[in-house]
Design an enzyme around this catalytic site. Structure first.
Site, PDB file in Angstrom:
ATOM      1  N   HIS A  31      12.189  -5.334  -2.287  1.00  0.00           N
ATOM      2  CA  HIS A  31      11.219  -4.406  -2.880  1.00  0.00           C
ATOM      3  C   HIS A  31      11.910  -3.706  -4.037  1.00  0.00           C
ATOM      4  O   HIS A  31      12.956  -3.091  -3.855  1.00  0.00           O
ATOM      5  CB  HIS A  31      10.745  -3.386  -1.842  1.00  0.00           C
ATOM      6  CG  HIS A  31       9.481  -2.665  -2.227  1.00  0.00           C
ATOM      7  ND1 HIS A  31       9.378  -1.893  -3.367  1.00  0.00           N
ATOM      8  CD2 HIS A  31       8.267  -2.604  -1.623  1.00  0.00           C
ATOM      9  CE1 HIS A  31       8.160  -1.381  -3.444  1.00  0.00           C
ATOM     10  NE2 HIS A  31       7.463  -1.810  -2.400  1.00  0.00           N
ATOM     11  N   TYR A  49      -1.915   6.986  -1.347  1.00  0.00           N
ATOM     12  CA  TYR A  49      -1.153   7.959  -0.559  1.00  0.00           C
ATOM     13  C   TYR A  49      -1.854   9.295  -0.313  1.00  0.00           C
ATOM     14  O   TYR A  49      -1.491   9.999   0.627  1.00  0.00           O
ATOM     15  CB  TYR A  49       0.234   8.222  -1.199  1.00  0.00           C
ATOM     16  CG  TYR A  49       1.127   7.011  -1.155  1.00  0.00           C
ATOM     17  CD1 TYR A  49       1.710   6.601   0.030  1.00  0.00           C
ATOM     18  CD2 TYR A  49       1.350   6.245  -2.303  1.00  0.00           C
ATOM     19  CE1 TYR A  49       2.507   5.470   0.089  1.00  0.00           C
ATOM     20  CE2 TYR A  49       2.151   5.112  -2.253  1.00  0.00           C
ATOM     21  CZ  TYR A  49       2.719   4.730  -1.057  1.00  0.00           C
ATOM     22  OH  TYR A  49       3.503   3.612  -1.003  1.00  0.00           O
ATOM     23  N   LYS A  73       0.420   1.546   4.353  1.00  0.00           N
ATOM     24  CA  LYS A  73       0.917   2.909   4.173  1.00  0.00           C
ATOM     25  C   LYS A  73       0.234   3.638   3.022  1.00  0.00           C
ATOM     26  O   LYS A  73       0.139   4.867   3.031  1.00  0.00           O
ATOM     27  CB  LYS A  73       2.430   2.885   3.940  1.00  0.00           C
ATOM     28  CG  LYS A  73       2.862   2.193   2.640  1.00  0.00           C
ATOM     29  CD  LYS A  73       4.363   2.147   2.476  1.00  0.00           C
ATOM     30  CE  LYS A  73       4.984   1.154   3.415  1.00  0.00           C
ATOM     31  NZ  LYS A  73       4.611  -0.252   3.145  1.00  0.00           N
ATOM     32  N   GLU A 127       3.741  -7.507  -1.172  1.00  0.00           N
ATOM     33  CA  GLU A 127       3.265  -6.372  -0.376  1.00  0.00           C
ATOM     34  C   GLU A 127       2.674  -5.287  -1.277  1.00  0.00           C
ATOM     35  O   GLU A 127       3.116  -4.130  -1.267  1.00  0.00           O
ATOM     36  CB  GLU A 127       4.419  -5.806   0.452  1.00  0.00           C
ATOM     37  CG  GLU A 127       5.026  -6.805   1.429  1.00  0.00           C
ATOM     38  CD  GLU A 127       6.323  -6.311   2.043  1.00  0.00           C
ATOM     39  OE1 GLU A 127       6.779  -5.202   1.677  1.00  0.00           O
ATOM     40  OE2 GLU A 127       6.893  -7.038   2.883  1.00  0.00           O
ATOM     41  N   PRO A 128       1.662  -5.605  -2.071  1.00  0.00           N
ATOM     42  CA  PRO A 128       1.069  -4.587  -2.952  1.00  0.00           C
ATOM     43  C   PRO A 128       0.232  -3.590  -2.163  1.00  0.00           C
ATOM     44  O   PRO A 128      -0.486  -3.960  -1.237  1.00  0.00           O
ATOM     45  CB  PRO A 128       0.191  -5.417  -3.899  1.00  0.00           C
ATOM     46  CG  PRO A 128      -0.134  -6.647  -3.118  1.00  0.00           C
ATOM     47  CD  PRO A 128       1.028  -6.913  -2.218  1.00  0.00           C
ATOM     48  N   GLY A 129       0.351  -2.328  -2.514  1.00  0.00           N
ATOM     49  CA  GLY A 129      -0.476  -1.294  -1.909  1.00  0.00           C
ATOM     50  C   GLY A 129      -1.181  -0.487  -2.974  1.00  0.00           C
ATOM     51  O   GLY A 129      -2.400  -0.541  -3.126  1.00  0.00           O
ATOM     52  N   GLY A 186       5.534  -2.422  -5.503  1.00  0.00           N
ATOM     53  CA  GLY A 186       6.000  -1.704  -6.681  1.00  0.00           C
ATOM     54  C   GLY A 186       5.065  -1.782  -7.865  1.00  0.00           C
ATOM     55  O   GLY A 186       5.341  -1.200  -8.922  1.00  0.00           O
TER      56      GLY A 186
END
Length: 379
Positions: free
Chosen positions: A139, A328, A11, A215-217, A179
């Site tokens: 999360h 993003y 995402k 789940e690092p983004g 996060g």
């Protein structure tokens, strides 16, 4: 966190070249929708390395996941279990709980997760449906600044593991979510958070058979993108111009070829967005400085990108750079007012911090980079 397997959160940035690079490197992926799963598979990702991490999934998305072999997914309620039982009963499931001691920019607790006190009832219901629940996820929220939030929720996860064992489940996975900040100035905080996570995992999950994933983004992509905007117009403001608030101290207005409907989404400043004119040091010293506003190109009155910033006197056709723009901004861009999306140029910067020994297919990766990127040597 050497024992935590990262699933990149698509995402945050679904750029096809970036996804292909991660797929070549054998990365795993966190996908929130069917569309994101399709992005990853198109990039060559392995469906076995995907977690379908939205707790509420449309029936069609569950059927698609089943058809392509994406078996791992999250849930947080009995209603979703009924849907999974109907459309994909073979799935491997992870129960999402709400985070503890939250201190973050984007709090996810109202929308996602069940309370620890609800876990027994939900897991019991999963047992009656004969579904395969294998672990717990959480999360702590976007841009977490409190390391203890991870530690406290890891302890809560241990409680759910114990409850699941009493119900006859054999849990083998803990998902600590994302996060993590990703701008260049947050490295110290990341090391502090990772140290707290390592200690909490050692205390609560010492069993090496428990797989720990995350789940690092933002952590991966925030500092990976620098945006370049061109000044398409400027306006000198007389120091005596009046506004609704009285005297206006802003002396320069600059208008650039991007907008809040493009790369500058609401909250972009929280991700460490840093602005600097694209000028040499000598030119920066030579030019006078003025209190300035930088406006976006659209007709919207709220399209203000930077307010009351001290900038050197800039001219039409010159450039302003914005660092830490990888999280993003591309996925949220729109074409409002016909302003085109920013063009993408790929640059691979080589430096001494890279360790390539773990890459088994390094020649394949290097060949891909040489075809898609400008290669830059840098120490």
């Amino acid at each position: 966190m050497p024992h935590v397997r990262p699933f990149f959160a698509v995402k945050t940035n679904s750029d096809p070249v970036f996804l292909r690079l991660l797929a070549l490197l054998g990365f795993s992926f966190d996908c929130a929708t069917e569309g994101e799963i399709r992005y990853v598979l198109k990039a060559g990702g392995d469906p076995k390395n995907i977690i379908f991490a939205h707790v509420i999934k449309p029936p069609g998305a569950l059927q698609y996941a089943a058809s392509v072999g994406v078996e791992l997914m999250t849930f947080d309620c009995k209603e979703e279990l009924l849907k999974i039982h109907k459309y994909f009963p073979e799935a491997r499931l992870v129960l999402r709980i709400v985070a503890e001691d939250v201190e973050c920019s984007y709090d996810l607790r109202d929308k996602f997760g069940c309370e620890v006190e609800e876990a027994e009832e939900i897991l019991s219901f999963a047992k009656t449906l004969d579904l395969n629940v294998i672990g717990v996820s959480f999360h702590v929220g976007g841009l977490c600044k409190n390391p203890n939030s991870y530690a406290a929720t890891i302890r809560a996860s241990r409680e759910v593991f114990n409850t699941a064992k009493q119900l006859g489940f054999h849990f083998t996975m803990l998902d600590i979510g994302g996060g993590f900040l990703g701008d260049k100035n947050s490295e110290g905080l990341f090391h502090e958070i990772s140290s707290v996570i390592r200690s909490a995992l050692k205390e609560n999950f010492p069993d090496p058979d428990i797989e720990i994933i995350a789940e690092p983004g933002t952590y991966f992509v925030c500092s990976a993108v620098t945006l370049t905007t061109a000044i398409c117009g400027k306006k000198e403001r007389n120091s005596h111009c009046k506004t609704m608030n009285g005297m206006n101290p802003v002396r320069r207005f600059y208008y650039v070829n991007d907008s809040i409907y493009g790369s500058f989404y609401r909250g972009v400043e929280l991700y460490g967005c840093a602005m600097k004119p694209f000028l040499s040091d000598e030119e920066l010293q030579r030019r006078p400085t003025y209190n300035s506003n930088v406006w976006g190109q659209t007709c919207c009155a709220e399209d203000l990108l930077a307010k009351e910033q001290q900038l050197p006197d800039l001219e039409e056709g010159e450039f302003i750079l914005w660092e830490n723009m990888g999280a993003y901004n591309q996925v949220l861009c729109s074409a409002f007012c016909g302003v085109p999306f920013p063009a993408t140029r790929y640059v691979f910067v080589n430096n001494s911090r890279f360790n390539l020994e773990w890459i088994s297919n390094v020649e394949e990766v290097s060949d891909f980079l040489s075809k898609t990127c400008s290669l830059v040597a840098k120490e």
